[in-house]
Design a protein around this motif. Sequence first.
Motif, PDB file in Angstrom:
ATOM      1  N   TYR A   1       0.826  -1.200   0.000  1.00  9.16           N
ATOM      2  CA  TYR A   1       0.000   0.000   0.000  1.00  9.16           C
ATOM      3  C   TYR A   1       0.865   1.257   0.000  1.00  9.16           C
ATOM      4  CZ  TYR A   1      -3.089   3.690   1.623  1.00  9.16           C
ATOM      5  OH  TYR A   1      -3.770   4.878   1.737  1.00  9.16           O
ATOM      6  N   TRP A   2       1.892   1.267   0.853  1.00 10.81           N
ATOM      7  CA  TRP A   2       2.737   2.462   0.942  1.00 10.81           C
ATOM      8  C   TRP A   2       3.587   2.634  -0.298  1.00 10.81           C
ATOM      9  CZ3 TRP A   2       0.833   5.681   4.024  1.00 10.81           C
ATOM     10  CH2 TRP A   2       0.204   5.272   5.202  1.00 10.81           C
ATOM     11  N   GLY A   3       3.880   1.527  -0.955  1.00 17.73           N
ATOM     12  CA  GLY A   3       4.563   1.635  -2.237  1.00 17.73           C
ATOM     13  C   GLY A   3       3.683   2.321  -3.268  1.00 17.73           C
ATOM     14  N   GLN A   4       2.424   1.939  -3.285  1.00 24.18           N
ATOM     15  CA  GLN A   4       1.472   2.595  -4.183  1.00 24.18           C
ATOM     16  C   GLN A   4       1.345   4.076  -3.844  1.00 24.18           C
ATOM     17  OE1 GLN A   4      -0.088   1.623  -6.782  1.00 24.18           O
ATOM     18  NE2 GLN A   4      -0.046  -0.618  -6.776  1.00 24.18           N
ATOM     19  N   TYR A   5       1.318   4.359  -2.547  1.00 22.80           N
ATOM     20  CA  TYR A   5       1.186   5.757  -2.121  1.00 22.80           C
ATOM     21  C   TYR A   5       2.366   6.591  -2.612  1.00 22.80           C
ATOM     22  CZ  TYR A   5       1.011   9.867   0.875  1.00 22.80           C
ATOM     23  OH  TYR A   5       0.994  11.163   1.326  1.00 22.80           O
TER      24      TYR A   5
ATOM     25  N   VAL B   1      -2.822  15.099   0.689  1.00 26.38           N
ATOM     26  CA  VAL B   1      -2.468  13.819   1.313  1.00 26.38           C
ATOM     27  C   VAL B   1      -3.658  12.868   1.354  1.00 26.38           C
ATOM     28  CG1 VAL B   1      -1.699  12.719   3.455  1.00 26.38           C
ATOM     29  CG2 VAL B   1      -0.600  14.829   2.683  1.00 26.38           C
ATOM     30  N   ALA B   2      -4.822  13.386   1.735  1.00 22.94           N
ATOM     31  CA  ALA B   2      -6.006  12.528   1.823  1.00 22.94           C
ATOM     32  C   ALA B   2      -6.361  11.921   0.471  1.00 22.94           C
ATOM     33  CB  ALA B   2      -7.187  13.334   2.368  1.00 22.94           C
ATOM     34  N   GLU B   3      -6.240  12.718  -0.581  1.00 21.85           N
ATOM     35  CA  GLU B   3      -6.545  12.222  -1.925  1.00 21.85           C
ATOM     36  C   GLU B   3      -5.534  11.174  -2.378  1.00 21.85           C
ATOM     37  OE1 GLU B   3      -8.826  16.165  -3.753  1.00 21.85           O
ATOM     38  OE2 GLU B   3      -6.639  16.006  -3.869  1.00 21.85           O
ATOM     39  N   ARG B   4      -4.271  11.365  -2.018  1.00 25.50           N
ATOM     40  CA  ARG B   4      -3.252  10.366  -2.364  1.00 25.50           C
ATOM     41  C   ARG B   4      -3.504   9.056  -1.632  1.00 25.50           C
ATOM     42  NH1 ARG B   4       1.937  14.310  -1.309  1.00 25.50           N
ATOM     43  NH2 ARG B   4       1.265  16.011  -2.693  1.00 25.50           N
ATOM     44  N   LEU B   5      -3.857   9.150  -0.346  1.00 27.19           N
ATOM     45  CA  LEU B   5      -4.162   7.945   0.427  1.00 27.19           C
ATOM     46  C   LEU B   5      -5.354   7.215  -0.178  1.00 27.19           C
ATOM     47  CD1 LEU B   5      -3.789   9.442   4.017  1.00 27.19           C
ATOM     48  CD2 LEU B   5      -2.275   7.731   2.995  1.00 27.19           C
ATOM     49  N   TRP B   6      -6.323   7.970  -0.624  1.00 29.07           N
ATOM     50  CA  TRP B   6      -7.532   7.402  -1.225  1.00 29.07           C
ATOM     51  C   TRP B   6      -7.207   6.647  -2.519  1.00 29.07           C
ATOM     52  CZ3 TRP B   6     -12.721   7.667   0.319  1.00 29.07           C
ATOM     53  CH2 TRP B   6     -13.670   7.330  -0.648  1.00 29.07           C
ATOM     54  N   VAL B   7      -6.471   7.312  -3.417  1.00 27.86           N
ATOM     55  CA  VAL B   7      -6.122   6.699  -4.705  1.00 27.86           C
ATOM     56  C   VAL B   7      -5.242   5.480  -4.491  1.00 27.86           C
ATOM     57  CG1 VAL B   7      -4.934   7.058  -6.905  1.00 27.86           C
ATOM     58  CG2 VAL B   7      -6.353   8.875  -5.954  1.00 27.86           C
ATOM     59  N   ALA B   8      -4.311   5.562  -3.549  1.00 26.21           N
ATOM     60  CA  ALA B   8      -3.418   4.442  -3.268  1.00 26.21           C
ATOM     61  C   ALA B   8      -4.190   3.224  -2.789  1.00 26.21           C
ATOM     62  CB  ALA B   8      -2.374   4.850  -2.235  1.00 26.21           C
ATOM     63  N   TRP B   9      -5.236   3.457  -1.999  1.00 20.85           N
ATOM     64  CA  TRP B   9      -6.052   2.341  -1.486  1.00 20.85           C
ATOM     65  C   TRP B   9      -6.710   1.573  -2.625  1.00 20.85           C
ATOM     66  CZ3 TRP B   9      -6.998  -0.948   2.171  1.00 20.85           C
ATOM     67  CH2 TRP B   9      -8.239  -1.597   2.257  1.00 20.85           C
ATOM     68  N   TYR B  10      -7.345   2.301  -3.537  1.00 18.63           N
ATOM     69  CA  TYR B  10      -8.012   1.641  -4.662  1.00 18.63           C
ATOM     70  C   TYR B  10      -6.996   1.003  -5.616  1.00 18.63           C
ATOM     71  CZ  TYR B  10     -12.736   3.122  -3.488  1.00 18.63           C
ATOM     72  OH  TYR B  10     -13.951   3.262  -2.864  1.00 18.63           O
ATOM     73  N   ALA B  11      -5.858   1.674  -5.812  1.00 17.62           N
ATOM     74  CA  ALA B  11      -4.822   1.115  -6.695  1.00 17.62           C
ATOM     75  C   ALA B  11      -4.231  -0.159  -6.103  1.00 17.62           C
ATOM     76  CB  ALA B  11      -3.731   2.157  -6.927  1.00 17.62           C
ATOM     77  N   TRP B  12      -4.035  -0.160  -4.790  1.00 19.96           N
ATOM     78  CA  TRP B  12      -3.441  -1.334  -4.129  1.00 19.96           C
ATOM     79  C   TRP B  12      -4.403  -2.514  -4.103  1.00 19.96           C
ATOM     80  CZ3 TRP B  12      -4.106  -3.071   1.297  1.00 19.96           C
ATOM     81  CH2 TRP B  12      -3.206  -4.105   1.636  1.00 19.96           C
TER      82      TRP B  12
ATOM     83  N   ILE C   1     -11.070  11.161  -7.601  1.00 17.25           N
ATOM     84  CA  ILE C   1     -10.579  12.410  -7.034  1.00 17.25           C
ATOM     85  C   ILE C   1     -10.578  13.463  -8.144  1.00 17.25           C
ATOM     86  CG2 ILE C   1      -9.247  11.465  -5.130  1.00 17.25           C
ATOM     87  CD1 ILE C   1      -7.444  12.355  -8.256  1.00 17.25           C
ATOM     88  N   PRO C   2     -10.581  14.764  -7.850  1.00 19.60           N
ATOM     89  CA  PRO C   2     -10.458  15.335  -6.510  1.00 19.60           C
ATOM     90  C   PRO C   2     -11.748  15.194  -5.705  1.00 19.60           C
ATOM     91  CG  PRO C   2     -10.824  17.076  -8.102  1.00 19.60           C
ATOM     92  CD  PRO C   2     -10.665  15.809  -8.886  1.00 19.60           C
ATOM     93  N   PHE C   3     -11.635  15.370  -4.393  1.00 17.11           N
ATOM     94  CA  PHE C   3     -12.790  15.326  -3.518  1.00 17.11           C
ATOM     95  C   PHE C   3     -13.671  16.549  -3.747  1.00 17.11           C
ATOM     96  CE2 PHE C   3     -10.083  12.844  -0.250  1.00 17.11           C
ATOM     97  CZ  PHE C   3     -10.427  11.644  -0.848  1.00 17.11           C
ATOM     98  N   PRO C   4     -14.955  16.447  -3.437  1.00 19.47           N
ATOM     99  CA  PRO C   4     -15.827  17.626  -3.543  1.00 19.47           C
ATOM    100  C   PRO C   4     -15.448  18.682  -2.511  1.00 19.47           C
ATOM    101  CG  PRO C   4     -16.966  15.800  -2.499  1.00 19.47           C
ATOM    102  CD  PRO C   4     -15.666  15.245  -3.002  1.00 19.47           C
ATOM    103  N   SER C   5     -15.908  19.892  -2.738  1.00 17.34           N
ATOM    104  CA  SER C   5     -15.607  20.985  -1.818  1.00 17.34           C
ATOM    105  C   SER C   5     -16.363  20.783  -0.506  1.00 17.34           C
ATOM    106  CB  SER C   5     -16.017  22.319  -2.432  1.00 17.34           C
ATOM    107  OG  SER C   5     -17.432  22.401  -2.524  1.00 17.34           O
ATOM    108  N   PRO C   6     -15.849  21.359   0.584  1.00 18.62           N
ATOM    109  CA  PRO C   6     -16.568  21.273   1.869  1.00 18.62           C
ATOM    110  C   PRO C   6     -17.996  21.801   1.775  1.00 18.62           C
ATOM    111  CG  PRO C   6     -14.333  22.051   2.224  1.00 18.62           C
ATOM    112  CD  PRO C   6     -14.538  22.023   0.744  1.00 18.62           C
TER     113      PRO C   6
END
Length: 300
Positions: free
Chosen positions: A16-20, A32-43, A130-135
């Motif tokens: 997972y961290w390799g993907q990240y 960072v949150a978006e990278r963690l998100w994409v890495a999860w689905y990629a992994w 991604i990207p995530f929607p606005s707040p």
Amino acid sequence: MSVSPWNSTVLPPSTYWGQYQDITKSNAHLNVAERLWVAWYAWMQNDVLATGIMSFAIHELVYFGRSIPWVFIDSLGILRRYKIQNSKVPSLREQWDCAKFVLLSHFTVELPQIWLFHPMAQFFGLSTSIPFPSPWAMAYQIAIFFVMEDTWHYFMHRALHWGPLYKAIHKIHHQYSAPFGLAAEYASPIEVMILGFGTVSCPILWCALTGDLHILTMYIWIVLRLFQAIDAHSGYEFPYSLHHFLPFWAGADHHDLHHEKFIGNYASSFRWWDYLLNTEYTPDALKRRREEKAKATKAQ
């Protein structure tokens, strides 16, 4: 020798961290949150599996993470003066039995539904990218979901108090006349599906009609709805409880009376349906009804 993934500069992309790290190198514009998100689905390499695991993990962590502090509060008696029904404090045995029942329900009833969530959500156009929607976009959509779900919950919950349905389905939830946090989802499988349908279907309906919903918004909505349900069942009323600032918010005092008296106060988050349809069960509502009845009698 293990190396912290945050400090390591060389990790195989199969982890997972390799993907990240790979995603970070090529997508520096993502937060960072978006990278963690994409890495999860990629992994995971399987969107249904990735969404299913993440959805179930979020539900369990939030539900028990929010409920367990109330177990300690009840057991230690540190906030007893704020306990609404302070003569009825659940024992550790009652809380443990409740937790086992709820956990069994989560794995046998809710997990299959959660697993089917991704295919259904994709069918209606829910986004996982991604990207995530606005707040702001997430905030106004979640506010709409609260209103929609509260309406569904009011009418379905009120229906479940009809004699045959109450005995066959809803009576289990009313085993505890003085509710506590863990009991928020202590219910029959049929009730879990009926009331849980509103939590999931309202955002899905919104997505089907507008084509604009991200799964992150859905997750935040479910987390807030869990917080609301657990706090409403907590059995504690505080000077800083939300309904003191938002008079139309239901809260623990509203739902605790429902468990104590078994009637009225059917809505989940707000008070307006109970007020409009005269099913509010509070001292003020009872006084208002008595005054109205006295006026009607006098007019005759």
